[in-house]
Every structure is written in structure tokens, then in C-alpha cells.
Motif scaffolding. Structure first.
Motif, PDB file in Angstrom:
ATOM      1  N   TYR A 184      25.134   1.801  -8.968  1.00 50.51           N
ATOM      2  CA  TYR A 184      23.781   2.315  -9.214  1.00 50.51           C
ATOM      3  C   TYR A 184      23.000   1.359 -10.119  1.00 50.51           C
ATOM      4  O   TYR A 184      21.861   0.985  -9.817  1.00 50.51           O
ATOM      5  N   ALA A 185      23.645   0.937 -11.213  1.00 49.59           N
ATOM      6  CA  ALA A 185      22.955   0.049 -12.157  1.00 49.59           C
ATOM      7  C   ALA A 185      22.626  -1.280 -11.495  1.00 49.59           C
ATOM      8  O   ALA A 185      21.534  -1.821 -11.671  1.00 49.59           O
TER       9      ALA A 185
ATOM     10  N   LYS B 161      12.961  11.620 -10.059  1.00 52.58           N
ATOM     11  CA  LYS B 161      14.090  10.715  -9.877  1.00 52.58           C
ATOM     12  C   LYS B 161      15.394  11.487  -9.721  1.00 52.58           C
ATOM     13  O   LYS B 161      16.230  11.176  -8.879  1.00 52.58           O
TER      14      LYS B 161
ATOM     15  N   GLU C 148      19.061   0.067  -9.745  1.00 54.66           N
ATOM     16  CA  GLU C 148      18.169  -0.260 -10.870  1.00 54.66           C
ATOM     17  C   GLU C 148      17.866  -1.754 -10.915  1.00 54.66           C
ATOM     18  O   GLU C 148      16.950  -2.178 -11.601  1.00 54.66           O
TER      19      GLU C 148
ATOM     20  N   PRO D 155      13.845   9.359 -17.278  1.00 52.25           N
ATOM     21  CA  PRO D 155      13.235   8.471 -16.306  1.00 52.25           C
ATOM     22  C   PRO D 155      12.601   7.213 -16.903  1.00 52.25           C
ATOM     23  O   PRO D 155      12.611   6.173 -16.254  1.00 52.25           O
TER      24      PRO D 155
ATOM     25  N   ILE E  19      19.234  -4.231 -12.527  1.00 56.44           N
ATOM     26  CA  ILE E  19      19.103  -4.726 -13.895  1.00 56.44           C
ATOM     27  C   ILE E  19      19.237  -6.244 -13.917  1.00 56.44           C
ATOM     28  O   ILE E  19      19.893  -6.825 -13.055  1.00 56.44           O
TER      29      ILE E  19
ATOM     30  N   SER F 219      18.861   2.365 -19.455  1.00 52.54           N
ATOM     31  CA  SER F 219      19.806   3.313 -18.894  1.00 52.54           C
ATOM     32  C   SER F 219      20.679   2.616 -17.870  1.00 52.54           C
ATOM     33  O   SER F 219      21.840   2.965 -17.706  1.00 52.54           O
ATOM     34  N   GLY F 220      20.131   1.584 -17.187  1.00 54.61           N
ATOM     35  CA  GLY F 220      20.933   0.797 -16.262  1.00 54.61           C
ATOM     36  C   GLY F 220      22.127   0.179 -16.967  1.00 54.61           C
ATOM     37  O   GLY F 220      23.251   0.239 -16.472  1.00 54.61           O
ATOM     38  N   TYR F 221      21.899  -0.402 -18.146  1.00 57.17           N
ATOM     39  CA  TYR F 221      23.020  -0.978 -18.888  1.00 57.17           C
ATOM     40  C   TYR F 221      23.953   0.094 -19.392  1.00 57.17           C
ATOM     41  O   TYR F 221      25.172  -0.085 -19.453  1.00 57.17           O
TER      42      TYR F 221
ATOM     43  N   ALA G 213      14.207   2.687 -17.723  1.00 56.84           N
ATOM     44  CA  ALA G 213      15.146   2.507 -16.625  1.00 56.84           C
ATOM     45  C   ALA G 213      16.147   1.390 -16.907  1.00 56.84           C
ATOM     46  O   ALA G 213      17.323   1.513 -16.602  1.00 56.84           O
ATOM     47  N   LYS G 214      15.699   0.258 -17.458  1.00 53.24           N
ATOM     48  CA  LYS G 214      16.584  -0.885 -17.653  1.00 53.24           C
ATOM     49  C   LYS G 214      17.687  -0.552 -18.652  1.00 53.24           C
ATOM     50  O   LYS G 214      18.849  -0.849 -18.423  1.00 53.24           O
TER      51      LYS G 214
END
Lengths: 267, 299
Positions: free
Chosen positions: A85-86, A173, A90, B14, A92, B20-22, B17-18
Motif C-alpha cells: 500500500y505504501a 479514502k 501512496e 487522510p 512514497i 502515513s505511507g512511511y 498521506a506521505k
């Protein structure tokens, strides 16, 4: 000339297929053979060796392997989805590098990972976690790259327009993840989780360093026993464990229907 | 494991985002750091330090290269892996060719027969070979009863048994990789050659084999690395009489309790694998470079 060649071709295929099936057939025959020396007499067979499996000697390792494989499948499933997911969803920064890092355990042989973990735990004085906790951790390290890769492939292949359509229709989301993304990647993740279960259940090269007396997984119990004896109980254990694995695959296939996924060509 | 529940995607805020991605990556990274990166680092560190004083030393590596036992183990591992790679590729090729080209309904049966054993697990298959090859196993029993031999043939606990067992374990992977490669060859090339009067043999020699070289190379490399790192099959079919690096590492840890020397052997095995993978990657890049160049010429 052409005839000779195609004869050789069919002969080669026949020999190779016989080579592949021979040891499996031998084990199945041995598990049904009534004498303690292994024989092939199709009219004379028994199920008594399978009765011996219900003793603690085989039930304990089976239950331990089952518990470990279940926990490993669950943990690596959750971690794999989160990582994919990340990285894919996303996007990143540095995701390619992170993915390479997450897949790096694949390039190290299992026996090397196993010895590294046991040396590390001994050096830092954590021999206490050898047995179940160490087995779970090591199997997760082994399974996680596979699950992450399968989840990432499903996320990459999944049609982003569905997600965008939901977004433009006002889905939050959380709603999109729950109702669109997760159901769409479910087959890929389930095949990853099934795979994690099987490689944990069958694992030898990592487990061999991490088991403790009284805390032994089924494959390790089998190879320890094989050093002393080749009796038909062994054949019964092996056949039963193969039937068990096939059942697991069948059940997961029923839930997830991932064979469509496999035929779709994604790895 | 409570951290996993806290960082599950459904519970994510929400806006950032970045970050929370990490955050959702953290559990995977933590597990891989503690149970993979740190252990690998420790193993490498241990191989270069003295057991008593922890001073840096190359003594363990010197011992590896001077004591004949370790080098003999390395040699046995190499010979075994090369033999397995060749057997897998040679035996796998006809089956792969059939799977790639056949449209008969038997194709599914052959496919299942070729790949299903993969589900059976290594122990079951190795146990099957033990029953067959043992001194009192099927082959020796049959030959003794027929009076062809007077004493059992040495079929187990040696190089032969290990190569047979490993070829059986690895064959499905070789078949898969060869099938993919042969499927990539345009069947019209074979038809055209046949129409122009080439015999089956010369079609095979001049068209199919040369064009499937990349598949052959990848099958050889996959089989080599899988054989070199296998543990269970050499342990059961080779036993104490045929030791390879993988089984010697296990002995060093559990019987001799010589961790630093085990670390050196593990690193030797790892380097051997990485070298072979590196050769494979270099071959692959050279080939794709050549292909782009030649495409430039033709188009």
C-alpha cells in the motif's frame, strides 16, 4: 529420421514424467503397505500406519507447525498489504529503493538466514526466544518478500479508474480502501498468504536452527526420525501432511478464487 | 503486534498521506531489520573478529582456505550444483518443449504431473528416494533377488543420490523457466524451416535450440543456486559421507559450536550464490543491449 526423433522425444517425456512421479508413488504405496518393509502389493493394504499418527509424538509437532504457519500467514499478510500500500498506492518517495530493500532477503539462501538469526540471538543473549517466537519471526522474514511482491503486483495491475470514479462520487479514502482497493487485491493477497502458510509449514533450512527440544515442527520431527528408521509410519506422516497441504490450498482457492489470478499471468 | 492494528490503512488520517505511507511501512522494516539486516551484519562482523578478544582478524578466513575439509566441501557443493543444473535443464527441455507447443488435451495432464510434486514438500520426495536408493531399498532388493549383484550397490549417501534427489526437487522450476522461454519463440520460424525442407533435427539444432539459449541459461542459473543452497536433501541423501557447505554450516553451529567458522562458511556460500546471480544479470543486460542494437539496424 523424423520418426526416430519423435520416438526419442516421447520416450524422453515418458521417462521424465516417470522420474517425477516415482518417489511420490513409492511413498503412497509404503504408507498403505501392511509389512514393515515397504512393498508394492496392490491387493494387500492397510491403514494401520495412519493410526499411529494420532499419538502425541506426531500430533504435537503437527499442531505446532499448524499454529506457526497460521500466525506467519496472518502477520506476513498484514505487513505485506501495508508495505505494498505504501509503495504502490501512496507512491512514497524512494519507493523503488524501499521495495528492493524489502525483497533483499530473497537473494540470501535460507540456510544462511537461519544461521545468521541463531548467531545474532546467541550473541545478544536472547537464546530464550528460540523455539516458537524465533520460528515465527524467521518464517515471517522468509514469507514477507513473497507476500509483499504479490500484493504489490495486484495493486499495480488494479484499474485506478475505479478508485478515481469512487473518489469523484464523493467516497472517502476509508470507504475506497474498504470497498474498492481491498476487494480488488484480495485474490493476489490470498495467494500470497496461502504461499506463506505452505512455506512456513514445510520449512526446514531455517527451522533446523531454531527449534528447541519439545518445540519441534513437523518437518524437523520427520527428518530427525528418518535418521534412525525408514518405517512405514514415516510414509503415513508424509502422505497425511501432503493431503493436509492440498486441503489448505483447496480451501483458500474456495475463499479467494486465486487460480484466476495465477492464470492471469501475474507472479 | 499492537502497532499493526494502530497503523492499519482503514484507521489512517487522510491529510498527511506521505507520513502515513512511511508509518505503514514501519512494521515490515522493523521485522526485516531485527531478524534479517542485524543478523546478517552480526554474521559478517563475527567472521572478521576473534572469539576471545573481539579484535579484528582474518584468521577464520585463513583457516577456511588452508584446512582441506572446507575447500573440499566448497568443491563438492560446486560439482553437485553443476551436475544438478545440467540434469534439470537436459531432462526438463523435452517436457518444456511439449508444454510450450502442444495443443492436445494431454497438455494439462503433463503440466499437472510435472508441477504437482512441488506441493508435496521436500521431505516427502526425499523420503521416497531414500526408500528407492537405500542399501536395502527397492533397486538393490530387486537386483539382489534377481541375482544380478552379490552385494548392494552404493546408491545412497553419496553424490549420485544427492544429484538424483535435488534434480527431482528442482526440475519443476527448470521446466517452468524453459517453457516460458520456448513459448517466446515464434512457431512460424519452425514451420517455415520445415516447409523449406529442413528435417526435425535441423529445425531443433538451428532454430529452436539457439533461440532458447536465454531460457537454458536461466534454467541453469536457477537450478545451480537452488542446489547450492539446498539443505534437507543433501542432509538426508548425502548424510555424513557426502557433506556440502549447507550441511557443514549446520554441523559447525550445532555440533562443533564454532560460530565464527560457521559465519565464514555461510559467507562463502552467500558469495558463491551472489557471483552466480551477478553473472546471470550481466548476461541478461548484455543480451538486451545487443537486441536493442540489432533492432536499430533492422528497423
Amino acid at each position: 529420421m523424423n520418426g526416430v526423433l519423435s520416438c526419442l522425444f516421447w520416450l524422453a517425456i515418458g521417462v521424465v514424467l516417470a522420474f517425477i512421479t516415482l518417489p511420490l508413488a513409492v511413498v503412497v504405496a509404503a504408507s498403505l503397505s501392511p509389512s514393515s518393509t515397504v512393498t508394492f502389493l496392490p491387493w494387500d493394504w492397510t491403514l494401520e500406519w495412519f493410526g499411529a499418527l494420532l499419538s502425541d509424538r506426531w500430533l504435537q509437532p503437527f499442531l505446532l507447525s499448524f499454529r506457526i504457519a497460521t500466525v506467519v500467514a496472518a502477520i506476513s499478510g498484514v505487513l505485506g498489504i501495508l508495505a505494498a500500500y505504501a509503495i504502490v498506492y501512496e507512491k512514497i518517495p524512494g519507493s523503488a529503493l524501499i521495495m528492493a530493500g524489502l525483497l533483499s532477503p530473497l537473494s540470501v539462501p535460507q540456510i544462511v538466514k537461519g544461521v545468521a538469526i541463531v548467531l545474532f540471538l546467541s550473541i545478544i543473549g536472547l537464546q530464550g526466544i528460540l523455539g516458537t517466537p524465533a520460528l515465527i519471526a524467521a518464517h515471517v522474514v522468509l514469507a514477507l518478500p513473497f507476500v509483499t511482491r504479490m500484493a504489490a503486483t495486484s495493486l499495480t495491475n488494479f484499474d485506478g479508474n475505479l478508485d478515481r470514479a469512487a473518489q469523484s462520487l464523493g467516497a472517502t479514502k476509508r470507504q475506497r480502501l474498504q470497498h474498492i482497493v481491498l476487494p480488488m487485491i484480495k485474490p493476489g493477497v490470498l495467494s500470497g498468504v496461502t504461499f506463506a502458510f505452505i512455506i512456513s509449514f514445510n520449512n526446514i533450512p531455517l527451522s533446523v536452527f531454531l527449534v528447541r527440544p519439545g518445540d519441534t515442527t513437523l518437518p524437523i520431527a520427520v527428518i530427525n526420525y528418518l535418521e534412525y528408521s525408514l518405517d512405514p509410519v514415516m510414509a503415513a506422516v508424509n502422505v497425511a501432511s501432503m493431503i493436509f497441504i492440498l486441503t489448505v490450498i483447496f480451501l483458500f482457492e474456495k475463499i479467494g478464487g486465486f487460480s484466476t489470478q495465477l492464470h492471469g499471468g501475474s507472479k | 503486534m499492537s502497532t499493526i492494528a494502530l497503523t492499519a490503512p482503514a484507521a489512517m488520517p487522510p491529510a498527511p498521506a506521505k507520513t502515513s505511507g512511511y508509518l505503514v511501512l514501519a512494521p515490515s522494516c522493523l521485522v526485516l531489520t531485527v531478524f534479517f539486516a542485524l543478523p546478517m551484519g552480526t554474521t559478517i562482523g563475527m567472521s572478521f573478529t576473534d572469539g576471545e578478544t573481539l579484535a579484528p582478524t582474518l584468521a577464520h578466513y585463513q583457516r577456511f582456505f588452508s584446512d582441506g575439509l572446507s575447500l573440499a566441501g566448497l568443491y563438492r557443493t560446486t560439482v553437485m550444483s553443476i551436475l544438478v543444473a545440467v540434469c534439470v535443464t537436459v531432462f526438463g527441455y523435452p517436457v518444456a518443449y511439449y508444454l510450450a507447443r502442444s495443443r492436445s488435451r494431454w497438455r494439462a495432464v503433463v503440466f499437472a504431473l510435472a508441477l504437482a510434486p512441488e506441493l508435496a514438500g521436500v521431505v516427502l520426495r526425499t523420503y521416497g528416494w531414500l526408500i528407492i536408493l537405500e542399501d536395502r531399498g527397492f533397486i538393490n532388493d530387486a537386483l539382489l533377488n534377481l541375482g544380478i549383484i552379490a552385494s548392494p550397490l552404493p546408491l545412497s549417501k553419496n553424490l549420485f543420490a544427492v544429484v538424483v534427489g535435488l534434480t527431482h526437487v528442482i526440475l519443476p522450476f527448470g521446466i517452468l523457466s524453459l517453457t516460458t522461454s520456448i513459448q517466446g519463440i515464434d512457431p512460424n520460424l519452425e514451420r517455415a524451416a520445415q516447409m523449406l525442407g529442413a528435417s526435425r533435427l535441423s529445425v531443433l539444432r538451428h532454430i529452436v535450440l539457439p533461440l532458447s539459449v536465454p531460457g537454458i541459461v536461466s534454467s541453469l542459473l536457477i537450478s545451480f543456486t537452488m542446489a547450492a543452497s539446498a539443505y534437507a536433501t543433501p542432509a538426508l541423501l548425502g548424510g555424513a559421507r557426502f557433506k556440502v557447505l549447507a550441511t557443514m554450516i549446520y554441523e559447525q553451529v550445532l555440533f562443533y559450536i564454532d560460530w565464527r567458522f560457521a559465519a565464514v562458511m555461510a559467507i562463502a556460500l552467500l558469495l558463491m550464490m551472489l557471483t552466480v546471480s551477478f553473472l546471470g544479470i550481466r548476461y541478461e543486460t548484455r543480451r538486451s543491449n545487443r537486441r536493442t542494437n540489432s533492432e536499430g539496424v533492422f528497423s
